[in-house]
Write a protein that holds these residues in place. Structure first.
Motif, mmCIF file in Angstrom:
data_model
loop_
_atom_site.group_PDB
_atom_site.id
_atom_site.type_symbol
_atom_site.label_atom_id
_atom_site.label_comp_id
_atom_site.label_asym_id
_atom_site.label_seq_id
_atom_site.Cartn_x
_atom_site.Cartn_y
_atom_site.Cartn_z
ATOM 1 N N LEU B 107 -37.245 -19.519 -119.884
ATOM 2 C CA LEU B 107 -38.314 -19.497 -120.878
ATOM 3 C C LEU B 107 -38.120 -20.596 -121.927
ATOM 4 O O LEU B 107 -39.081 -21.180 -122.422
ATOM 5 N N ARG B 117 -44.886 -20.279 -117.958
ATOM 6 C CA ARG B 117 -44.507 -19.214 -118.879
ATOM 7 C C ARG B 117 -45.297 -17.932 -118.580
ATOM 8 O O ARG B 117 -44.765 -16.822 -118.634
ATOM 9 N N HIS B 147 -38.991 -15.755 -127.110
ATOM 10 C CA HIS B 147 -39.009 -15.468 -125.668
ATOM 11 C C HIS B 147 -38.876 -13.975 -125.419
ATOM 12 O O HIS B 147 -39.626 -13.395 -124.641
#
Lengths: 490, 379
Positions: B107, B117, B147
């Motif tokens: 990520l 993503r 993230h």
């Protein structure tokens, strides 16, 4: 009448034509006729059974509680005076029902050609909540339907509609012949339904005018407003309040006192305006009010001011009997409770829905007796998943540990909440009260300054903490003389 | 034909036996047995017949040997949605084994590649909903960062659906409904937290778009979220996919005309969004199967196929997603032979839409469609 009769006549003609055609075909070629019959017979049967419903169907059983003239002479006297003013004979019986409306029904045979008995139905909610002159306007309106000879064919119009609906739903649309008939009947029938609704609206307008001439324009207009608001609040009352203790085996001791309090709490709240519906059998309310007001009729029958309840002698048992009649035979077995008790009973019954399961799981997981304390011990020992497993629940073999845990948390939270509410109620630490128009309210005694929801959340969190909940239960559970509920703490 | 009747009779005899064993009449047995049970029974009697030709209403599964076209046997099919993109698959596998670091690395490394993503957060979100241990370890070590927050928000969305289950509303208990709404509310709050931590990231906005249907956002509320997503990534694929589901007239607001117009506009904006027209047709097909032969749908289908033949279209993270829609559309439109290379490319991967809409039957439906594709070549 012509239009009302048209649907059944059309159904009869189509059915006869189908049968005749098949019989004719049989005389020409029996084998082809047999093939045709495969298509024709089901259609003819469907049409025939629809007609049977229409012509020979007897009267449906009467609902409501009879109001006897010797017991209630004042109401009967009013109805007789109103009937006389409307130029029609009084009904053969008056029945009090659990609905928020009034109606007139005549038993008839052979499409309304023979009339047997006239029944008048008056809704108990109207009697309980309306003023006497307003109720008189409603009754005068219904009697006017007799004077206008509306009611004799009303049954036919109604049954014509239901026979039509019966036929349409019975038709099997997999087969071309029936699909074609379905198409014809649907489009033609829509026209007729519309026309019969129009006829019905004209009848309603005539009845409105008759009521206004009998009891006056002002009470008649007021009665329209009452009817709309009573119907809306009665629906809410039946759904939300009347049956709140039903599952636990209770009904209110005085239902109509609660209904009065509900209506007081709704005072000033707007009543939903009715949207025009092309198939509605009544004209729009605004139109009805305007035309009655325009008549400005003073009325010929004087009805004493005051509540309609004043027309009945000892009204409570009668209203209650009408209410029970509307709830079906099971209602007779229910016990009665006053409203605050009913709030408590209803709320605890729904809050403890999962409590038994969760307590039993905790007892099994720990090998200890079934009690709230055992449940708290199990939570402290991080047995959330074991305690919160419902063998009849929606789990799947592919559920991951987090899914199982969250599902358990929700179940345990519900079960624990019920157990705690029950224990605190037993200990006198919770106060249940009426809170119209809501179902009721509950409040923790002033002695405690805890937030119960926070304590319950803490007990089922990933790092369970039951200390504050235990402290609350301990301090509430001082030995006192009082009966023990099912889910005691110790 | 003679063989067919023989198989039918033998299946009927087997059904009679099975019904007797359960103490049911044959009609009752056929009414209660699942499609899978009936198909298994038919296969036991004769693996070379098509169930749809034996019992009307059963899925159309032509008796072809798909391995002759280089496809794996049915038993090898997988609905694991992390599989199509290897780096995502590796991160998910590590997470499921308790190691959050590959997920965090992926990520961080791919931040700014919103397509990657979106795929990663979707797959990691499912892993988070299944097992929270690696998420707890992640937060304990790295703190709540952008993230973690994006995966947490999307994971709660997955969790809500897993708690609810995929049965229709009337077969779902009040407690399942409550769990669903409570968890979706938590996902909504977590999405806003993720937005605070990464104001330029479209991913949490896409999660909110996905929630919109479940939380019954009104059109104004939905439009406000949609504008935010568009400002960050005007061609966001997942956002478009779920916006289309929000607007589905099936049980939401809107009409099919506006649904197809939305899909067609998106397709005109970029061939990467042409699949939306196929998704709209999939939504509509229960009303009229001929939609697959409609000119607009055919045009979009050809656009998707052309897009797949370009390096950007055929090599992106959503390439397999496009292949699934194109394969489904080709078979449905009677162009099954053209779908054979697509199914061969998909291999064992039976994940994603449209198959996943069939829940437990996803792999069986996938298998049925690829058999129909192969059968179209032969005939």
């Amino acid at each position: 009448m012509l239009l009302i009769g048209a649907v059944p006549t059309a159904m009869f003609v189509v059915m006869s034509a189908l049968i005749w055609f098949n019989v004719y075909a049989f005389t020409v070629s029996p084998l082809s006729a047999l093939k045709i019959a495969i298509g024709v017979v089901p259609s003819a049967v469907v049409l025939g059974s629809g007609l049977w419903v229409l012509v020979f169907k007897g009267d449906s059983p009467l609902h409501g509680v009879p109001v006897r003239e010797e017991e209630q002479p004042e109401l009967w006297a009013l109805v007789r005076r109103l009937a006389e003013a409307a130029g029609t004979a009084p009904p053969d019986d008056i029945r009090l029902t659990a609905d928020a409306n009034a109606a007139v029904v005549e038993d008839t045979r052979l499409l309304g050609l023979i009339a047997l008995r006239r029944h008048m139905f008056v809704g108990a909610p109207l009697v309980a909540e309306m003023a006497a002159p307003h109720l008189a306007a409603v009754i005068a309106h219904e009697l006017a339907h007799y004077g206008n000879r509306d009611t004799r064919f009303a049954g036919t119009a109604y049954r014509s509609r239901s026979a039509f609906a019966h036929t349409l739903t019975a038709m099997n649309r997999d087969d071309y012949l029936q699909r074609g008939l379905h198409f014809l009947l649907r489009h033609y029938g829509r026209l007729v339904l519309h026309a019969s609704a129009n006829l019905s609206r004209r009848q309603e307008r005539a009845a409105d005018e008759a009521a206004a001439r009998t009891v006056g324009s002002a009470p008649t207009v007021a009665a329209f407003g009452d009817l709309t608001s009573i119907a809306a609040s009665w629906e809410l009352f039946r759904r939300r309040h009347l049956v709140t203790g039903w599952q636990a085996g209770y009904l209110p001791a005085d239902a109509f006192a609660g209904f009065r309090r509900l209506r007081d709490s709704l005072e000033g709240e707007p009543v939903e305006a009715d949207e025009p519906d092309p198939y509605d059998t009544h004209p729009p309310m605004g139109e009805r009010i305007a035309s009655v007001r325009a008549l400005d009729a003073p009325g010929t029958v004087r009805v004493p001011a005051g509540a309609a309840l004043g027309l009945l002698r000892d009204p409570r048992p009668l209203l209650d009997a009408a209410l029970l009649d509307g709830l079906g035979p099971e209602a007779l077995a229910k016990r009665r409770a006053d409203w605050p008790a009913l709030v408590r009973i209803g709320a605890l019954a729904s809050a403890t829905e999962h409590t038994g399961l969760v307590l039993a799981n905790a007892a099994r997981a720990t090998g200890r007796p079934v009690a709230l304390r055992t449940l708290l011990d199990a939570l402290d020992a991080d047995m959330l998943v074991e305690v919160g497993t419902d063998p009849a629940g929606p789990q799947r073999p592919t559920d991951g540990p987090r899914v199982r845990r969250e599902r358990a948390r929700i179940l345990v939270h519900a079960g624990l909440t019920g157990a705690v509410l029950a224990a605190l109620t037993d200990a006198g630490a919770l106060h249940w009260s009426e809170s119209w128009p809501s179902r009721g309210a509950v409040r923790l005694d002033e002695r405690y300054d805890d937030s119960l929801p926070d304590l319950l959340d803490a007990a089922v969190s990933d790092r369970p903490d039951t200390t504050r909940l235990r402290a609350l239960l301990d301090s509430a559970d001082q030995p006192r003389e009082r009966p023990r509920g099912r889910w005691h703490y110790r | 034909m003679a063989l067919q009747i023989g198989a039918k009779t033998r299946v009927l005899m087997a059904m009679r036996k099975e019904a007797k064993a359960r103490g049911l009449s044959v009609q009752k047995y056929m009414g209660t047995a699942s499609h899978q049970e009936l198909i298994a029974l038919i296969r036991q009697v004769d693996p070379t017949v098509n169930p749809a030709e034996i019992v009307p209403g059963l899925p159309d599964i032509p008796p072809v040997d798909v391995t002759r076209w280089g496809m794996p046997p049915e038993a090898a099919l997988s609905t694991d949605l992390s599989r199509p993109v290897p780096v995502v698959g590796a991160a998910v596998a590590a997470a499921r084994a308790g190691d959050w670091r590959p997920a965090a690395d992926l990520l961080e490394r791919s931040y700014g590649d919103w397509a990657m993503r979106s795929v990663a957060v979707h797959a990691l979100g499912e892993a988070a909903a299944d097992d929270g241990a690696w998420m707890r370890a992640w937060r304990a070590t790295a703190g709540e960062n952008r993230h973690f927050a994006a995966v947490e928000a999307h994971g709660l969305l997955w969790l809500g659906w897993k708690l609810r289950g995929s049965r229709p509303g009337e077969e779902t208990s009040p407690m399942q409904h409550d769990a669903f709404f409570q968890t979706l509310r938590r996902s909504e709050a977590a999405s806003h937290r993720a937005i605070e931590l990464a104001p330029d990231d479209p991913t949490p906005w896409s999660t909110l778009i996905t929630l919109a249907r479940g939380l019954s956002y009104d059109p104004d509320q939905f439009a406000a979220h949609w504008r935010e997503l568009q400002a960050r990534d005007p061609l966001h694929r997942t956002g478009h996919e779920f916006a289309l589901m929000y607007w589905s007239p099936e049980d939401g607001p809107g009409s099919y005309d506006s649904l197809f117009a939305f899909a067609d506009r998106a397709a005109a904006a970029s061939p990467s969004l042409a699949f939306l027209v196929l998704q709209a047709a999939f939504d509509y097909e229960a009303r009229d199967e001929n939609i697959w032969r409609d000119a607009m749908v055919q045009r979009a289908l050809d656009l998707v196929l052309r897009w797949l033949s370009t390096p950007a279209g055929g090599g992106g993270v959503f390439a397999d997603s496009d292949r699934r829609w194109a394969a489904y559309a080709l078979v449905s439109a009677g162009r099954g032979a053209e779908a054979v290379p697509l199914f061969a490319h998909l291999g064992v991967d039976a994940s994603g839409r449209p198959w996943e809409d069939y829940n437990d039957d996803a792999a069986a439906v996938f298998d049925s469609f690829r058999r129909r594709a192969c059968a179209a070549v032969r005939s």
